[in-house]
Design a protein around this motif. Structure first.
Motif, short mmCIF file in Angstrom:
data_model
loop_
_atom_site.label_atom_id
_atom_site.label_comp_id
_atom_site.label_asym_id
_atom_site.label_seq_id
_atom_site.Cartn_x
_atom_site.Cartn_y
_atom_site.Cartn_z
N CYS A 259 0.86 -1.18 0.00
CA CYS A 259 0.00 0.00 0.00
C CYS A 259 0.90 1.24 0.00
O CYS A 259 1.84 1.32 0.79
CB CYS A 259 -0.88 -0.01 1.25
SG CYS A 259 -1.68 1.56 1.60
N LYS A 261 0.23 4.17 0.97
CA LYS A 261 0.05 5.05 2.13
C LYS A 261 0.71 4.49 3.38
O LYS A 261 1.32 5.22 4.14
CB LYS A 261 -1.45 5.23 2.43
CG LYS A 261 -2.18 6.18 1.49
CD LYS A 261 -3.60 6.43 2.03
CE LYS A 261 -4.62 6.45 0.91
NZ LYS A 261 -6.01 6.35 1.38
N CYS A 262 0.54 3.16 3.64
CA CYS A 262 0.98 2.63 4.94
C CYS A 262 2.02 1.52 4.83
O CYS A 262 2.56 1.08 5.84
CB CYS A 262 -0.22 2.11 5.73
SG CYS A 262 -0.84 0.53 5.12
N CYS A 279 -6.82 -2.14 1.26
CA CYS A 279 -5.79 -2.21 2.29
C CYS A 279 -6.51 -2.28 3.62
O CYS A 279 -7.26 -1.36 3.97
CB CYS A 279 -4.89 -0.97 2.25
SG CYS A 279 -3.78 -0.90 3.67
N LYS A 281 -5.39 -2.00 6.55
CA LYS A 281 -4.93 -1.04 7.56
C LYS A 281 -5.53 0.35 7.31
O LYS A 281 -5.89 1.05 8.24
CB LYS A 281 -3.40 -0.93 7.51
CG LYS A 281 -2.69 -2.03 8.27
CD LYS A 281 -1.21 -1.69 8.41
CE LYS A 281 -0.43 -2.92 8.82
NZ LYS A 281 1.02 -2.69 8.66
N CYS A 282 -5.60 0.75 6.04
CA CYS A 282 -6.08 2.11 5.72
C CYS A 282 -7.60 2.20 5.63
O CYS A 282 -8.17 3.26 5.83
CB CYS A 282 -5.51 2.58 4.39
SG CYS A 282 -3.74 2.82 4.41
ZN LIG Z 1 -2.63 1.06 3.60
#
Ligand SMILES: [Zn+2]
Length: 284
Positions: A259, A261-262, A279, A281-282
């Motif tokens: 991902c 972003k993370c 994702c 997590k996001c």
């Molecule tokens: Zn993410």
């Protein structure tokens, strides 16, 4: 399958090259691909090219239009004979080096010696002669998903509050929202940080605002990049060139990758029979 950004790119480009021209001939190579009488449009002048959902509408004088649906593998390629032809042999069945090719179903000729080739490998797409005033399929489509004015927050709230179905299936439903297909549904939900499986009626006000903004933003960015031509996809601009938005996708087709972003790993599940990427997590 071409979604709103791809069809809108084709519409804008066709409007630029066809407006003001006259149709001088229509050659139907595959009967199933053309519905109506070609004689009705011959000699007619083109006023402009419009779009409704994933349908391109070439509007002519005297209230006649040609409605075109590309379905899975349709292409509309415009050639004038003089310009440099775009050609990539490695595109296999979707290459448009020499036209007509074996997947060309209809050829429309114009008074500037230009020709529009309708190619369609699977033969699910179609061109139809319609009355301009008949507003093709108007009742079947929701508001245009890239248009802030017709796709209002009030409207979005009203459709979400009525259903417990997963949010991704709702934004893919053309009767509720016109133009969002699988690629942009995945990308919009990632951008809004909402899981595709969330029950629609449980989205809070903040999430609803964020998702609507994300859908509009993602679609308009994809139009700016002239649509997505993913691997094995037929979509081409009218020159035969691919779109470029596939280079900007964040989750679609990226299972197992990181991902952006993370740094977590993008997951893939099947939802309503379609590949669904997110994702964990996001997105919540
Ligand atoms: Zn993410």
């Amino acid at each position: 399958m071409p979604e709103l950004p791809e069809v809108e790119t084709i519409r804008l480009q066709l409007n630029n090259v066809l407006k003001g021209l006259k149709i001088t001939g229509i050659e139907v190579l595959t009967k199933k691909s053309f519905l109506g009488d070609p004689g009705e449009v011959k000699g007619k002048k083109i006023i402009g090219v419009r779009r409704r959902a994933k349908i391109t509408i070439i509007e002519m004088e005297k209230g006649i239009s040609l409605a075109i649906h590309l379905k899975l593998t349709g292409q509309l390629i415009f050639r004038k004979g003089t310009e440099k032809k775009y050609c990539e042999q490695k595109d296999g069945p979707f290459a448009v080096c020499e036209l007509p090719n074996k997947f060309t179903r209809v050829i429309i000729s114009f008074n500037n010696r230009g020709r529009l080739y309708f190619n369609d490998l699977r033969i699910f797409g179609w061109i139809k002669v319609i009355n301009t005033s008949s507003e093709i399929g108007e009742e079947k489509f929701g508001p245009e998903a890239n248009d802030k004015k017709s796709f209002t927050l009030e409207y979005f709230n009203s459709i979400l509050s009525k259903t417990k179905k997963p949010i991704k299936l709702i934004i893919l439903d053309q009767e509720k929202l016109a133009g969002v297909g699988n690629i942009y549904a995945n990308e919009s939900l990632y951008s809004a940080e909402i899981l595709p499986t969330r029950q629609s009626s449980f989205l809070n006000d903040e999430e609803t605002v964020k998702l609507r903004d994300s859908i509009i933003k993602v679609l308009n960015e994809a139009i700016k990049h002239k649509g997505s031509s993913d691997r094995d996809e037929a979509y081409r601009q009218i020159s035969g060139e691919k779109g470029t938005h596939q280079n900007y996708l964040k989750v679609y087709g990226k299972a197992g990758q990181k991902c952006s972003k993370c740094g977590g790993i993008i997951k893939r599940i099947s939802l309503g029979g379609r590949g669904t990427f997110y994702c964990e997590k996001c997105q919540h």
